[in-house]
Motif scaffolding. Structure first.
Motif, PDB file in Angstrom:
ATOM      1  N   LEU A 209      -1.881  13.359  41.472  1.00 53.18           N
ATOM      2  CA  LEU A 209      -1.934  13.742  40.299  1.00 53.18           C
ATOM      3  C   LEU A 209      -1.487  15.145  40.085  1.00 53.18           C
ATOM      4  CD1 LEU A 209      -5.442  12.425  39.732  1.00 53.18           C
ATOM      5  CD2 LEU A 209      -3.681  11.445  39.032  1.00 53.18           C
ATOM      6  N   ALA A 210      -1.739  15.885  40.832  1.00 48.82           N
ATOM      7  CA  ALA A 210      -0.804  17.208  40.752  1.00 48.82           C
ATOM      8  C   ALA A 210       0.715  17.143  40.660  1.00 48.82           C
ATOM      9  CB  ALA A 210      -0.898  18.239  41.963  1.00 48.82           C
ATOM     10  N   GLY A 211       1.045  16.139  41.430  1.00 49.46           N
ATOM     11  CA  GLY A 211       2.620  15.910  41.283  1.00 49.46           C
ATOM     12  C   GLY A 211       3.007  15.321  39.816  1.00 49.46           C
ATOM     13  N   TRP A 212       2.228  14.188  39.489  1.00 52.96           N
ATOM     14  CA  TRP A 212       2.548  13.769  38.015  1.00 52.96           C
ATOM     15  C   TRP A 212       2.294  14.577  37.093  1.00 52.96           C
ATOM     16  CZ3 TRP A 212       4.773  10.494  35.645  1.00 52.96           C
ATOM     17  CH2 TRP A 212       4.514   9.989  34.335  1.00 52.96           C
ATOM     18  N   ASP A 213       1.409  15.831  37.220  1.00 55.96           N
ATOM     19  CA  ASP A 213       1.685  16.718  36.350  1.00 55.96           C
ATOM     20  C   ASP A 213       3.225  17.398  35.842  1.00 55.96           C
ATOM     21  OD1 ASP A 213      -1.062  16.767  35.560  1.00 55.96           O
ATOM     22  OD2 ASP A 213      -1.754  18.307  36.958  1.00 55.96           O
ATOM     23  N   LEU A 214       3.975  17.322  36.919  1.00 57.21           N
ATOM     24  CA  LEU A 214       5.180  17.919  36.424  1.00 57.21           C
ATOM     25  C   LEU A 214       6.072  17.124  35.647  1.00 57.21           C
ATOM     26  CD1 LEU A 214       6.249  18.223  40.334  1.00 57.21           C
ATOM     27  CD2 LEU A 214       5.586  20.095  38.806  1.00 57.21           C
ATOM     28  N   ALA A 215       5.826  15.863  35.466  1.00 60.81           N
ATOM     29  CA  ALA A 215       6.423  15.087  34.460  1.00 60.81           C
ATOM     30  C   ALA A 215       5.888  14.409  33.389  1.00 60.81           C
ATOM     31  CB  ALA A 215       7.417  13.781  35.238  1.00 60.81           C
ATOM     32  N   LYS A 216       4.414  14.304  33.209  1.00 62.17           N
ATOM     33  CA  LYS A 216       3.723  13.701  32.672  1.00 62.17           C
ATOM     34  C   LYS A 216       4.014  13.840  31.072  1.00 62.17           C
ATOM     35  CE  LYS A 216      -0.927  15.590  32.861  1.00 62.17           C
ATOM     36  NZ  LYS A 216      -2.073  15.264  33.449  1.00 62.17           N
ATOM     37  N   SER A 217       4.389  15.116  30.775  1.00 68.28           N
ATOM     38  CA  SER A 217       4.467  15.736  28.979  1.00 68.28           C
ATOM     39  C   SER A 217       5.676  15.283  28.643  1.00 68.28           C
ATOM     40  CB  SER A 217       4.258  17.258  29.249  1.00 68.28           C
ATOM     41  OG  SER A 217       5.285  17.764  29.878  1.00 68.28           O
ATOM     42  N   THR A 218       6.495  14.840  29.528  1.00 66.04           N
ATOM     43  CA  THR A 218       8.001  14.519  29.195  1.00 66.04           C
ATOM     44  C   THR A 218       8.430  12.964  29.666  1.00 66.04           C
ATOM     45  OG1 THR A 218       9.056  15.313  31.037  1.00 66.04           O
ATOM     46  CG2 THR A 218       8.753  16.859  29.136  1.00 66.04           C
ATOM     47  N   THR A 219       7.519  12.232  30.211  1.00 67.22           N
ATOM     48  CA  THR A 219       7.689  10.836  30.429  1.00 67.22           C
ATOM     49  C   THR A 219       6.655  10.104  29.856  1.00 67.22           C
ATOM     50  OG1 THR A 219       8.679  11.794  32.590  1.00 67.22           O
ATOM     51  CG2 THR A 219       8.021   9.459  32.552  1.00 67.22           C
ATOM     52  N   THR A 220       6.719   8.835  29.461  1.00 65.01           N
ATOM     53  CA  THR A 220       6.046   7.956  29.231  1.00 65.01           C
ATOM     54  C   THR A 220       6.350   6.493  29.726  1.00 65.01           C
ATOM     55  OG1 THR A 220       5.883   8.731  26.957  1.00 65.01           O
ATOM     56  CG2 THR A 220       4.869   6.341  27.179  1.00 65.01           C
ATOM     57  N   ARG A 221       5.087   6.095  30.566  1.00 64.11           N
ATOM     58  CA  ARG A 221       5.430   4.811  31.250  1.00 64.11           C
ATOM     59  C   ARG A 221       3.893   3.991  31.149  1.00 64.11           C
ATOM     60  NH1 ARG A 221       4.161   7.275  37.364  1.00 64.11           N
ATOM     61  NH2 ARG A 221       2.115   7.876  37.327  1.00 64.11           N
ATOM     62  N   HIS A 222       4.261   2.670  31.664  1.00 65.66           N
ATOM     63  CA  HIS A 222       3.298   1.682  31.914  1.00 65.66           C
ATOM     64  C   HIS A 222       2.840   1.861  33.396  1.00 65.66           C
ATOM     65  CE1 HIS A 222       3.183   0.116  27.844  1.00 65.66           C
ATOM     66  NE2 HIS A 222       4.465   0.256  27.794  1.00 65.66           N
ATOM     67  N   MET A 223       2.022   2.131  33.907  1.00 62.81           N
ATOM     68  CA  MET A 223       1.562   2.212  35.442  1.00 62.81           C
ATOM     69  C   MET A 223       0.382   1.383  35.562  1.00 62.81           C
ATOM     70  SD  MET A 223       0.435   3.661  38.349  1.00 62.81           S
ATOM     71  CE  MET A 223       0.943   4.279  39.863  1.00 62.81           C
ATOM     72  N   GLN A 224       0.641   0.559  36.809  1.00 64.73           N
ATOM     73  CA  GLN A 224      -0.805  -0.067  37.151  1.00 64.73           C
ATOM     74  C   GLN A 224      -0.514  -0.592  38.503  1.00 64.73           C
ATOM     75  OE1 GLN A 224      -0.969  -3.968  34.964  1.00 64.73           O
ATOM     76  NE2 GLN A 224       0.941  -4.681  35.548  1.00 64.73           N
ATOM     77  N   VAL A 225      -1.863  -0.723  39.106  1.00 62.53           N
ATOM     78  CA  VAL A 225      -1.754  -1.022  40.585  1.00 62.53           C
ATOM     79  C   VAL A 225      -2.137  -2.526  40.533  1.00 62.53           C
ATOM     80  CG1 VAL A 225      -3.060  -0.485  42.865  1.00 62.53           C
ATOM     81  CG2 VAL A 225      -2.466   1.309  41.228  1.00 62.53           C
ATOM     82  N   VAL A 226      -1.677  -3.276  41.279  1.00 59.81           N
ATOM     83  CA  VAL A 226      -1.726  -4.760  41.453  1.00 59.81           C
ATOM     84  C   VAL A 226      -1.843  -5.200  42.836  1.00 59.81           C
ATOM     85  CG1 VAL A 226      -0.673  -7.102  40.684  1.00 59.81           C
ATOM     86  CG2 VAL A 226      -0.319  -5.011  39.546  1.00 59.81           C
ATOM     87  N   GLU A 227      -3.090  -5.983  43.016  1.00 58.41           N
ATOM     88  CA  GLU A 227      -3.141  -6.530  44.378  1.00 58.41           C
ATOM     89  C   GLU A 227      -2.057  -7.415  44.417  1.00 58.41           C
ATOM     90  OE1 GLU A 227      -7.131  -7.760  46.639  1.00 58.41           O
ATOM     91  OE2 GLU A 227      -6.746  -9.201  45.172  1.00 58.41           O
ATOM     92  N   GLY A 228      -1.633  -7.716  45.826  1.00 56.79           N
ATOM     93  CA  GLY A 228      -0.605  -8.844  46.189  1.00 56.79           C
ATOM     94  C   GLY A 228      -1.204  -9.833  46.259  1.00 56.79           C
ATOM     95  N   PHE A 229      -0.080 -11.027  46.692  1.00 58.06           N
ATOM     96  CA  PHE A 229      -0.358 -12.351  46.506  1.00 58.06           C
ATOM     97  C   PHE A 229       0.298 -13.119  47.639  1.00 58.06           C
ATOM     98  CE2 PHE A 229       0.972 -16.640  45.190  1.00 58.06           C
ATOM     99  CZ  PHE A 229      -0.122 -17.331  45.043  1.00 58.06           C
ATOM    100  N   SER A 230      -0.141 -13.854  48.441  1.00 62.09           N
ATOM    101  CA  SER A 230       0.521 -14.599  49.321  1.00 62.09           C
ATOM    102  C   SER A 230       0.430 -16.172  49.427  1.00 62.09           C
ATOM    103  CB  SER A 230       0.258 -14.048  50.866  1.00 62.09           C
ATOM    104  OG  SER A 230       0.831 -14.793  51.793  1.00 62.09           O
ATOM    105  N   THR A 231       1.591 -17.035  49.817  1.00 56.64           N
ATOM    106  CA  THR A 231       1.429 -18.384  49.622  1.00 56.64           C
ATOM    107  C   THR A 231       1.226 -18.653  51.154  1.00 56.64           C
ATOM    108  OG1 THR A 231       3.886 -18.603  49.659  1.00 56.64           O
ATOM    109  CG2 THR A 231       2.590 -18.545  47.622  1.00 56.64           C
ATOM    110  N   GLU A 232       1.139 -17.767  52.069  1.00 52.35           N
ATOM    111  CA  GLU A 232       1.339 -18.322  53.585  1.00 52.35           C
ATOM    112  C   GLU A 232       0.034 -18.392  54.007  1.00 52.35           C
ATOM    113  OE1 GLU A 232       3.766 -15.473  55.518  1.00 52.35           O
ATOM    114  OE2 GLU A 232       5.534 -15.870  53.955  1.00 52.35           O
TER     115      GLU A 232
END
Length: 99
Positions: free
Chosen positions: A76-99
């Protein structure tokens, strides 16, 4: 155990230097949580929907580890470096496997 993925779709980058500093700062942090970069910018074609100027995907050993990394004070401290000049959609997603 299912893997976890960070998926970041950037809609606005007003300062490339800030984004570069962010990436340089957080890459070792993300790797320390087991993160592996799969997609980081690069050539793309948009076929449908909104056009995102940059796409980043990180793979983690688990969904829980991906969330833990995102919520860490170091990241979060690292993200502070860019968040005021960057807009993004960011999500964490659980993976999926067909095996």
């Amino acid at each position: 155990m299912k893997k976890g993925y960070w998926i970041s779709l950037y809609t606005k980058i007003d300062n490339q230097d800030n984004l570069k500093k962010y990436a340089e700062t957080v890459t070792p942090i993300i790797k320390s949580f087991g993160g592996k970069p799969l997609v980081r910018g690069g050539k793309y074609e948009n076929f449908e929907g909104e056009n995102f100027s940059r796409t980043v995907v990180w793979e983690f050993p688990s969904f829980e580890k991906a969330v833990e990394c995102h919520n860490s004070k170091e990241y979060l401290a690292g993200w502070d470096l860019a968040k005021s000049t960057t807009t993004r959609h960011m999500q964490v997603v659980e993976g999926f496997s067909t095996e």
